[in-house]
Write a protein that holds these residues in place. Sequence first.
Motif, mmCIF file in Angstrom:
data_model
loop_
_atom_site.group_PDB
_atom_site.id
_atom_site.type_symbol
_atom_site.label_atom_id
_atom_site.label_comp_id
_atom_site.label_asym_id
_atom_site.label_seq_id
_atom_site.Cartn_x
_atom_site.Cartn_y
_atom_site.Cartn_z
ATOM 1 N N SER A 1 -36.550 -89.255 37.338
ATOM 2 C CA SER A 1 -36.196 -89.689 38.503
ATOM 3 C C SER A 1 -35.053 -90.014 37.688
ATOM 4 O O SER A 1 -34.011 -91.156 38.991
ATOM 5 N N THR A 2 -34.553 -89.999 36.772
ATOM 6 C CA THR A 2 -33.208 -90.629 36.434
ATOM 7 C C THR A 2 -32.440 -89.126 36.387
ATOM 8 O O THR A 2 -30.846 -89.762 36.467
ATOM 9 N N LEU A 3 -32.471 -87.945 35.364
ATOM 10 C CA LEU A 3 -31.339 -87.306 35.743
ATOM 11 C C LEU A 3 -30.485 -86.796 37.358
ATOM 12 O O LEU A 3 -29.896 -87.063 36.868
ATOM 13 N N PRO A 4 -31.516 -86.889 38.650
ATOM 14 C CA PRO A 4 -29.969 -86.797 39.313
ATOM 15 C C PRO A 4 -29.584 -87.770 39.675
ATOM 16 O O PRO A 4 -27.938 -86.851 39.917
ATOM 17 N N PHE A 5 -29.410 -88.892 39.005
ATOM 18 C CA PHE A 5 -28.222 -90.102 39.200
ATOM 19 C C PHE A 5 -27.446 -89.344 38.306
ATOM 20 O O PHE A 5 -26.297 -89.813 38.354
ATOM 21 N N ILE A 6 -28.361 -89.286 36.813
ATOM 22 C CA ILE A 6 -26.881 -89.685 35.415
ATOM 23 C C ILE A 6 -26.131 -88.116 35.273
ATOM 24 O O ILE A 6 -24.401 -88.151 35.839
ATOM 25 N N VAL A 7 -26.574 -86.637 36.651
ATOM 26 C CA VAL A 7 -25.544 -85.983 36.800
ATOM 27 C C VAL A 7 -24.624 -85.907 37.016
ATOM 28 O O VAL A 7 -23.985 -85.467 37.345
ATOM 29 N N GLU A 8 -25.531 -85.721 38.502
ATOM 30 C CA GLU A 8 -24.182 -86.460 40.141
ATOM 31 C C GLU A 8 -23.683 -87.494 40.383
ATOM 32 O O GLU A 8 -22.637 -87.187 41.338
ATOM 33 N N ASP A 9 -24.165 -88.427 39.716
ATOM 34 C CA ASP A 9 -23.475 -90.097 39.804
ATOM 35 C C ASP A 9 -22.354 -89.902 39.002
ATOM 36 O O ASP A 9 -21.615 -90.065 39.321
ATOM 37 N N ALA A 10 -22.613 -90.085 37.629
ATOM 38 C CA ALA A 10 -22.279 -90.824 36.394
ATOM 39 C C ALA A 10 -21.773 -89.527 36.078
ATOM 40 O O ALA A 10 -20.310 -89.545 35.579
ATOM 41 N N TYR A 11 -21.736 -88.085 35.888
ATOM 42 C CA TYR A 11 -20.402 -87.141 35.911
ATOM 43 C C TYR A 11 -20.720 -86.100 36.598
ATOM 44 O O TYR A 11 -19.489 -84.989 36.141
ATOM 45 N N ARG A 12 -20.301 -86.645 38.012
ATOM 46 C CA ARG A 12 -20.015 -86.109 39.442
ATOM 47 C C ARG A 12 -19.929 -84.852 38.491
ATOM 48 O O ARG A 12 -19.511 -84.192 40.177
ATOM 49 N N GLN A 13 -20.896 -83.960 38.803
ATOM 50 C CA GLN A 13 -21.550 -82.602 39.283
ATOM 51 C C GLN A 13 -22.168 -82.686 40.617
ATOM 52 O O GLN A 13 -22.929 -83.773 41.318
ATOM 53 N N SER A 14 -22.171 -81.560 41.140
ATOM 54 C CA SER A 14 -22.790 -81.098 42.638
ATOM 55 C C SER A 14 -24.160 -80.561 42.719
ATOM 56 O O SER A 14 -25.260 -80.964 41.545
ATOM 57 N N ALA A 15 -25.435 -81.364 43.557
ATOM 58 C CA ALA A 15 -26.393 -80.894 43.964
ATOM 59 C C ALA A 15 -27.047 -79.718 43.400
ATOM 60 O O ALA A 15 -27.781 -79.433 42.357
ATOM 61 N N GLN A 16 -26.471 -78.392 43.234
ATOM 62 C CA GLN A 16 -26.614 -77.092 42.927
ATOM 63 C C GLN A 16 -26.827 -77.016 41.185
ATOM 64 O O GLN A 16 -26.918 -76.764 40.715
ATOM 65 N N ILE B 1 -31.332 -90.819 22.341
ATOM 66 C CA ILE B 1 -31.407 -92.532 22.113
ATOM 67 C C ILE B 1 -29.764 -92.507 21.512
ATOM 68 O O ILE B 1 -29.151 -93.409 21.658
ATOM 69 N N ALA B 2 -29.769 -91.982 20.560
ATOM 70 C CA ALA B 2 -28.800 -91.490 19.284
ATOM 71 C C ALA B 2 -27.377 -91.079 20.189
ATOM 72 O O ALA B 2 -26.114 -92.443 20.672
ATOM 73 N N ALA B 3 -27.534 -90.402 21.328
ATOM 74 C CA ALA B 3 -26.615 -89.852 22.237
ATOM 75 C C ALA B 3 -26.583 -91.166 23.290
ATOM 76 O O ALA B 3 -25.124 -90.835 23.711
ATOM 77 N N ALA B 4 -27.145 -92.122 23.978
ATOM 78 C CA ALA B 4 -27.211 -92.753 24.981
ATOM 79 C C ALA B 4 -26.146 -93.421 24.267
ATOM 80 O O ALA B 4 -25.522 -94.777 25.396
ATOM 81 N N SER B 5 -26.627 -93.904 23.051
ATOM 82 C CA SER B 5 -25.762 -95.378 22.832
ATOM 83 C C SER B 5 -24.477 -95.139 22.402
ATOM 84 O O SER B 5 -23.299 -96.079 21.906
ATOM 85 N N VAL B 6 -23.532 -94.122 22.728
ATOM 86 C CA VAL B 6 -22.546 -93.616 22.252
ATOM 87 C C VAL B 6 -21.480 -95.044 23.261
ATOM 88 O O VAL B 6 -20.794 -94.695 23.724
ATOM 89 N N GLY B 7 -22.431 -94.478 24.485
ATOM 90 C CA GLY B 7 -21.656 -95.477 26.156
ATOM 91 C C GLY B 7 -21.745 -94.671 27.073
ATOM 92 O O GLY B 7 -22.534 -93.750 27.597
ATOM 93 N N HIS B 8 -20.961 -93.465 27.307
ATOM 94 C CA HIS B 8 -20.554 -92.311 28.015
ATOM 95 C C HIS B 8 -20.511 -90.924 27.322
ATOM 96 O O HIS B 8 -19.506 -90.015 27.772
ATOM 97 N N PRO B 9 -21.176 -90.367 26.860
ATOM 98 C CA PRO B 9 -21.000 -89.669 25.907
ATOM 99 C C PRO B 9 -20.806 -88.179 27.004
ATOM 100 O O PRO B 9 -20.863 -87.934 27.863
ATOM 101 N N PRO B 10 -20.492 -86.853 26.382
ATOM 102 C CA PRO B 10 -20.043 -86.133 27.171
ATOM 103 C C PRO B 10 -22.191 -85.341 27.088
ATOM 104 O O PRO B 10 -22.618 -85.535 26.506
ATOM 105 N N LEU B 11 -21.819 -84.655 28.845
ATOM 106 C CA LEU B 11 -23.032 -84.837 29.624
ATOM 107 C C LEU B 11 -23.746 -83.591 28.216
ATOM 108 O O LEU B 11 -25.347 -84.368 28.380
#
Length: 411
Positions: free
Chosen positions: A234-249, A297-307
């Motif tokens: 449920s969260t992956l599309p918002f992380i990938v498409e909104d936070a990291y500006r990737q396309s739906a494809q 959890i370790a990666a997300a704690s950085v804030g906005h890590p590389p995808l």
Amino acid sequence: MSQQRAGRRLGLLVVLGALSGFGPLSMDLYLPSTPTIAVDLHAGQALVQLTMSGCVAGLALGQLVAGPLSDSLGRRRPLLAGLAAFVVMSLACAVAPNIGVLIVFRFLQGMAGAAGIVVSIATVRDMYDARDTARILASLTLVSGLAPVLAPVIGGQLLRVTSWRGVFCVLGGIGLALLAASWWLPETVPAARRQPPRFARMLADSATLLRDRQFAGNAVTVALSTAALFTYISTLPFIVEDAYRQSAQRFSLIFAVNALGLMAMGQLSARLVRRRSPAALLCTALVLQAAGAAALIAAASVGHPPLPWLLVPMFVIVAGFGMMRPNGTALALAGHAAIAGTASAYLGAMQFLSGAVLAPLAGVGGQGSAGPAAIIIGVLCVAALGLHLAITRGGRPPVPAPELAAEGGAD
């Protein structure tokens, strides 16, 4: 004759695999459309995620209805009725005028599709003993696993030629095709084993299941791990498409790679279960998922890590699910052949209800935030491992395969 029999059994397993993929099919085909739905229906991420949770809740409650009915009426009638209703509700979703109506229709669509999930698992338990159930369920991931691989890819491509409403029309068409294929499925519950549905009997069967530490422990384990998977979905599309500006494809490609990992681990489990016990494989998968969750959890704690820092741990968690689910399911169903439909219903309902309740919490951190999702997934994976070790220890030991074969399995 043997080749003809093998061909019929292969066809049966393909249909059962497709039916067991109803959950991911119902959710994943429209996943690339969720940001578009938010814009089109003027709804925020949390409300759009409720369309996912509504479907998941329907899948959970529908199994509690279809499972006991399939023990009483046979497997075919509840299955065919559910598939017909799924087609109707998919078309209703396509014409939903606002987000509230879409949530309601998604709930009803999930209830209808639940029959496919619970009947497919109960049918496998009707036909095989516990060790072979683990092997067959793992093999079915080769078919059911195509749903999370192909569905988001197809969904992303459909958005090039149609809207999210057209995606639901396609779901209706898929339901119609499965209805036609399921018409030829054999009935695996003999008439002598069926009894008229009674509320008192359902309560008695429920008490039998809940008193069994092995069923309860493995069911809770599978439910927690599944809730982690739903949170990821449920969260992956918002992380990938909104936070990291990737396309739906691009999102569809990422999702497909993770789903391929799930399928590969399912096939590995099908091979290893001939030499190792389902309990050992289940524990291995849970340790793998817990390790991936800690890294996430370790990666997300950085804030906005590389995808990729987020995607690699997610791949490990999703792949581990491919080994966890068939073995956990087989262990929970062991010893409950006479009420396989009811046991499958409770097992599935716990998975989908936990996902429906917990997955929306990942959206409270804001549009595309990975932090809440990582924490929820991490807690769930660690809790699944801990509770599995705590609850199943000291319970009824897994029944040896020869004894189960005498119980009525077939292969």
